[in-house]
Design a protein around this motif. Structure first.
Motif, PDB file in Angstrom:
ATOM      1  N   PRO A   1       0.805  -1.235   0.000  1.00  0.00           N
ATOM      2  CA  PRO A   1       0.000   0.000   0.000  1.00  0.00           C
ATOM      3  C   PRO A   1       0.832   1.275   0.000  1.00  0.00           C
ATOM      4  CG  PRO A   1      -0.986  -1.619   1.454  1.00  0.00           C
ATOM      5  CD  PRO A   1       0.321  -2.215   0.990  1.00  0.00           C
ATOM      6  N   ARG A   2       1.904   1.315   0.758  1.00  0.00           N
ATOM      7  CA  ARG A   2       2.739   2.526   0.819  1.00  0.00           C
ATOM      8  C   ARG A   2       3.359   2.832  -0.536  1.00  0.00           C
ATOM      9  NH1 ARG A   2       5.124   5.206   5.330  1.00  0.00           N
ATOM     10  NH2 ARG A   2       7.202   6.064   4.978  1.00  0.00           N
ATOM     11  N   VAL A   3       3.776   1.802  -1.262  1.00  0.00           N
ATOM     12  CA  VAL A   3       4.369   1.980  -2.580  1.00  0.00           C
ATOM     13  C   VAL A   3       3.286   2.286  -3.615  1.00  0.00           C
ATOM     14  CG1 VAL A   3       5.734   0.880  -4.399  1.00  0.00           C
ATOM     15  CG2 VAL A   3       6.296   0.461  -1.998  1.00  0.00           C
ATOM     16  N   LEU A   4       2.197   1.528  -3.567  1.00  0.00           N
ATOM     17  CA  LEU A   4       1.118   1.689  -4.544  1.00  0.00           C
ATOM     18  C   LEU A   4       0.529   3.093  -4.505  1.00  0.00           C
ATOM     19  CD1 LEU A   4      -0.848   0.464  -6.612  1.00  0.00           C
ATOM     20  CD2 LEU A   4      -2.275  -0.270  -4.679  1.00  0.00           C
ATOM     21  N   TRP A   5       0.169   3.560  -3.317  1.00  0.00           N
ATOM     22  CA  TRP A   5      -0.442   4.887  -3.202  1.00  0.00           C
ATOM     23  C   TRP A   5       0.547   5.994  -3.552  1.00  0.00           C
ATOM     24  CZ3 TRP A   5      -5.415   5.829  -3.182  1.00  0.00           C
ATOM     25  CH2 TRP A   5      -6.290   4.842  -2.741  1.00  0.00           C
ATOM     26  N   THR A   6       1.829   5.785  -3.235  1.00  0.00           N
ATOM     27  CA  THR A   6       2.843   6.777  -3.611  1.00  0.00           C
ATOM     28  C   THR A   6       2.959   6.876  -5.125  1.00  0.00           C
ATOM     29  OG1 THR A   6       4.101   6.385  -1.579  1.00  0.00           O
ATOM     30  CG2 THR A   6       5.267   7.443  -3.394  1.00  0.00           C
ATOM     31  N   ASN A   7       2.963   5.741  -5.803  1.00  0.00           N
ATOM     32  CA  ASN A   7       3.059   5.760  -7.263  1.00  0.00           C
ATOM     33  C   ASN A   7       1.831   6.409  -7.897  1.00  0.00           C
ATOM     34  OD1 ASN A   7       5.612   4.623  -7.627  1.00  0.00           O
ATOM     35  ND2 ASN A   7       4.829   2.538  -7.468  1.00  0.00           N
ATOM     36  N   ILE A   8       0.652   6.154  -7.331  1.00  0.00           N
ATOM     37  CA  ILE A   8      -0.562   6.807  -7.854  1.00  0.00           C
ATOM     38  C   ILE A   8      -0.477   8.317  -7.647  1.00  0.00           C
ATOM     39  CG2 ILE A   8      -3.060   7.034  -7.544  1.00  0.00           C
ATOM     40  CD1 ILE A   8      -3.107   4.064  -6.786  1.00  0.00           C
ATOM     41  N   ALA A   9      -0.054   8.721  -6.454  1.00  0.00           N
ATOM     42  CA  ALA A   9       0.099  10.159  -6.193  1.00  0.00           C
ATOM     43  C   ALA A   9       1.119  10.784  -7.136  1.00  0.00           C
ATOM     44  CB  ALA A   9       0.520  10.382  -4.736  1.00  0.00           C
ATOM     45  N   SER A  10       2.164  10.013  -7.488  1.00  0.00           N
ATOM     46  CA  SER A  10       3.209  10.537  -8.370  1.00  0.00           C
ATOM     47  C   SER A  10       2.657  10.919  -9.731  1.00  0.00           C
ATOM     48  CB  SER A  10       4.318   9.489  -8.526  1.00  0.00           C
ATOM     49  OG  SER A  10       4.921   9.187  -7.298  1.00  0.00           O
ATOM     50  N   ILE A  11       1.706  10.137 -10.232  1.00  0.00           N
ATOM     51  CA  ILE A  11       1.100  10.462 -11.523  1.00  0.00           C
ATOM     52  C   ILE A  11       0.428  11.835 -11.464  1.00  0.00           C
ATOM     53  CG2 ILE A  11      -0.663   9.783 -13.193  1.00  0.00           C
ATOM     54  CD1 ILE A  11      -0.164   6.877 -12.374  1.00  0.00           C
ATOM     55  N   PHE A  12      -0.324  12.083 -10.396  1.00  0.00           N
ATOM     56  CA  PHE A  12      -1.048  13.351 -10.273  1.00  0.00           C
ATOM     57  C   PHE A  12      -0.098  14.512 -10.003  1.00  0.00           C
ATOM     58  CE2 PHE A  12      -4.312  10.184  -9.678  1.00  0.00           C
ATOM     59  CZ  PHE A  12      -5.413  10.741 -10.307  1.00  0.00           C
ATOM     60  N   VAL A  13       0.962  14.273  -9.233  1.00  0.00           N
ATOM     61  CA  VAL A  13       1.947  15.338  -9.000  1.00  0.00           C
ATOM     62  C   VAL A  13       2.650  15.693 -10.303  1.00  0.00           C
ATOM     63  CG1 VAL A  13       4.111  15.922  -7.844  1.00  0.00           C
ATOM     64  CG2 VAL A  13       2.288  14.799  -6.569  1.00  0.00           C
ATOM     65  N   GLY A  14       3.012  14.669 -11.100  1.00  0.00           N
ATOM     66  CA  GLY A  14       3.640  14.933 -12.389  1.00  0.00           C
ATOM     67  C   GLY A  14       2.739  15.745 -13.308  1.00  0.00           C
ATOM     68  N   PHE A  15       1.458  15.400 -13.319  1.00  0.00           N
ATOM     69  CA  PHE A  15       0.474  16.172 -14.099  1.00  0.00           C
ATOM     70  C   PHE A  15       0.441  17.614 -13.605  1.00  0.00           C
ATOM     71  CE2 PHE A  15      -3.690  15.827 -16.500  1.00  0.00           C
ATOM     72  CZ  PHE A  15      -4.035  17.155 -16.377  1.00  0.00           C
ATOM     73  N   GLY A  16       0.314  17.792 -12.292  1.00  0.00           N
ATOM     74  CA  GLY A  16       0.217  19.127 -11.722  1.00  0.00           C
ATOM     75  C   GLY A  16       1.444  19.979 -11.980  1.00  0.00           C
ATOM     76  N   MET A  17       2.610  19.353 -11.908  1.00  0.00           N
ATOM     77  CA  MET A  17       3.839  20.099 -12.159  1.00  0.00           C
ATOM     78  C   MET A  17       3.924  20.561 -13.606  1.00  0.00           C
ATOM     79  SD  MET A  17       7.077  19.789 -13.669  1.00  0.00           S
ATOM     80  CE  MET A  17       7.378  18.031 -13.796  1.00  0.00           C
ATOM     81  N   TYR A  18       3.627  19.665 -14.551  1.00  0.00           N
ATOM     82  CA  TYR A  18       3.874  19.976 -15.956  1.00  0.00           C
ATOM     83  C   TYR A  18       2.837  20.920 -16.550  1.00  0.00           C
ATOM     84  CZ  TYR A  18       6.000  19.175 -20.492  1.00  0.00           C
ATOM     85  OH  TYR A  18       6.668  19.353 -21.673  1.00  0.00           O
ATOM     86  N   ALA A  19       1.626  20.905 -16.005  1.00  0.00           N
ATOM     87  CA  ALA A  19       0.593  21.801 -16.533  1.00  0.00           C
ATOM     88  C   ALA A  19       1.059  23.255 -16.480  1.00  0.00           C
ATOM     89  CB  ALA A  19      -0.706  21.623 -15.758  1.00  0.00           C
ATOM     90  N   SER A  20       1.715  23.633 -15.393  1.00  0.00           N
ATOM     91  CA  SER A  20       2.186  25.019 -15.266  1.00  0.00           C
ATOM     92  C   SER A  20       3.286  25.329 -16.279  1.00  0.00           C
ATOM     93  CB  SER A  20       2.695  25.274 -13.847  1.00  0.00           C
ATOM     94  OG  SER A  20       3.866  24.516 -13.591  1.00  0.00           O
ATOM     95  N   MET A  21       4.093  24.326 -16.615  1.00  0.00           N
ATOM     96  CA  MET A  21       5.185  24.544 -17.568  1.00  0.00           C
ATOM     97  C   MET A  21       4.667  24.777 -18.984  1.00  0.00           C
ATOM     98  SD  MET A  21       7.984  21.762 -16.196  1.00  0.00           S
ATOM     99  CE  MET A  21       9.162  22.249 -17.463  1.00  0.00           C
TER     100      MET A  21
END
Length: 480
Positions: free
Chosen positions: A264-284
């Motif tokens: 669970p700790r790895v799975l949820w982190t990887n899912i969150a990573s997808i959304f963080v990557g989206f959020g970061m790149y949208a501004s760029m």
């Protein structure tokens, strides 16, 4: 069990790995000011030159998880040095490229070198004392933003005042310096997974699935989302990933251990990573266009490419300044807390952008707030992953997490690209994104970032050995 090995000069090792990260990230972002000029440079269509960016993206997506596993098998330092070869060679190929096809090949080679950053982060677990590990991870992770901050204005200046080919000669020379620094100052350690076999079939399956998926996402708007090519690629990715998952769950030494990925700790982190990557790149995608569009639009700020890069540079440097703060926060409250706060700040940054997009100083503040959130989030995610995975899977698991972030940026680029392409106005004979389109993109960035923060809250605060019985006999060295 492999003992933790600490270098007598951890600060030097962190500095060298951070330098390698900056060199790699500069290479990825330095073509941005050239994208609009490539059709003229090579005498071809924008659709053809778009493959210069796509090839880099595809090569990086395939190389990062595979090089991570190879790092576990044969040594992380060795793989960092090997990845420097295509990074430098790609720079030389691009510098002398007579045609767009050669340029695409050179950028693909440089994309392979993207695996240096996750490998460097994974290496920290072996050479840095535990009390300094969180801050070291945050520092090396921050180089992704620092490289972008340096790369854009630097490349814009070179393009404006010199020959664009100088950029690629310089990137090859910088990579050479990285090789020397890593060779001299980074210790050579025994491979954590020495003796295990490399999962070649798993690597092929993952590569096919990733290429199909990323091509469909990145080219869907150009080819048509309902076209047989796009739908066929999505279907191929689904089938290949299904078969790949079956193989990975049954083979002895998998490329990606799905039992570890399901923690669970790895799975949820990887899912969150997808959304963080989206959020970061949208501004760029939003901010450079707002800065460079003519002021006659009523919302564009009329800046040159160089000036736009300089306005955005402080935001990237903020990632480096905040990395020690993120490390201390992780030590005090744990990486889950740091990731949750970072994603929340990222959402606040988009709110600032919605209020202040009409001025250069407003966008400067927007970039600083957004990248502050990215700095905390990017430093926390590897700490969460490495806090629970076995040592012989450190580089592979960290590479897979990096892949999830990259997948998020790809999805973000596709979604924001479609929005800005559909919501347009006429500016003379040109068609440009409208103010409403930019605001919708900012709203989506805020929503995705807020969702990332909510997902981070769902990450288990502390890994439980009872939740991972298959790994009970493997070493689990925690990070926060």
């Amino acid at each position: 069990m492999i003992a933790r090995i600490r270098t007598h000069r951890p600060g030097v090792v962190v500095a060298v790995l951070a330098f390698a990260g900056i060199a790699s990230s500069i290479t990825q972002t330095m073509v941005t000011p050239l994208i609009a000029q490539f059709p003229r440079i090579f005498g071809t269509s924008p659709a053809n030159t778009a493959w210069i960016v796509t090839a880099t993206l595809l090569a990086a997506a395939v190389a990062v998880p595979i090089s991570g596993r190879l790092g576990d098998l044969f040594g992380k330092r060795r793989m960092i040095l090997l990845l420097a070869v295509p990074l430098a060679l790609g720079g030389v190929v691009c510098a002398v490229a007579p045609t767009v096809e050669v340029m695409i090949a050179g950028r693909a080679l440089q994309g392979v070198g993207s695996g240096m950053v996750p490998l460097g982060i994974a290496l920290l677990r072996d050479v840095v004392p535990r009390e300094k590990l969180s801050s070291s991870i945050a520092t090396v992770s921050a180089t992704l933003g620092v490289g972008g901050a340096i790369g854009m204005p630097l490349s814009a200046a070179v393009v404006e005042f010199s020959d664009w080919r100088v950029l690629f000669w310089a990137s090859a020379a910088i990579t050479g310096l990285v090789v020397i620094a890593v060779w001299l100052f980074v210790p050579s350690l025994d491979a954590a997974a020495a003796g295990q076999r490399f999962d070649g079939l798993g690597a092929i399956g993952l590569s096919i699935g990733l290429v199909a998926l990323i091509l469909a996402i990145s080219k869907g708007s150009e080819w048509g989302w309902s076209s047989w090519v796009t739908l066929g690629l999505f279907g191929l990715a689904a089938v290949v990933f299904g078969l790949w998952g079956i193989w990975e769950s049954r083979t002895t030494d998998p490329l990606v251990d799905l039992r570890t990925a399901a923690i669970p700790r790895v799975l949820w982190t990887n899912i969150a990573s997808i959304f963080v990557g989206f959020g970061m790149y949208a501004s760029m995608l939003v901010m450079p266009q707002l800065l460079q569009l003519p002021s006659s639009t009523g919302y564009g700020l009329g800046q040159s490419v160089l000036a736009a890069g300089l306005w955005m540079a402080p935001a990237g440097l903020m990632m480096l300044l905040l990395s020690p703060v993120g490390g201390r926060m992780t030590n005090a409250r744990g990486p889950k807390f740091t990731l949750t706060v970072g994603a929340g700040i990222l959402a606040v940054g988009y709110g600032v952008g919605l209020l202040a997009m009409g001025s250069t100083w407003g966008l400067l503040l927007t970039g600083i707030v957004i990248n502050s959130g990215v700095a905390l989030a990017y430093g926390a995610m590897p700490a969460l992953i490495m806090g629970v995975v076995p040592r012989d899977e450190t580089a592979a698991a960290n590479g897979f997490n990096t892949l999830m972030r990259s997948l998020g940026t790809t999805i973000g680029a596709a979604v924001v690209g479609v929005i800005l392409a559909q919501m347009t106005i006429h500016l003379g004979e040109a068609i440009v994104p409208s103010e409403v389109g930019f605001r919708v993109a900012l709203y989506i960035g805020a929503g995705v970032s807020l969702l990332a923060s909510i997902i981070a809250i769902c990450i288990p605060a502390h890994p439980s050995r009872r939740s991972i019985p298959a790994l009970a006999e493997k070493e689990l060295v925690g990070v926060g």
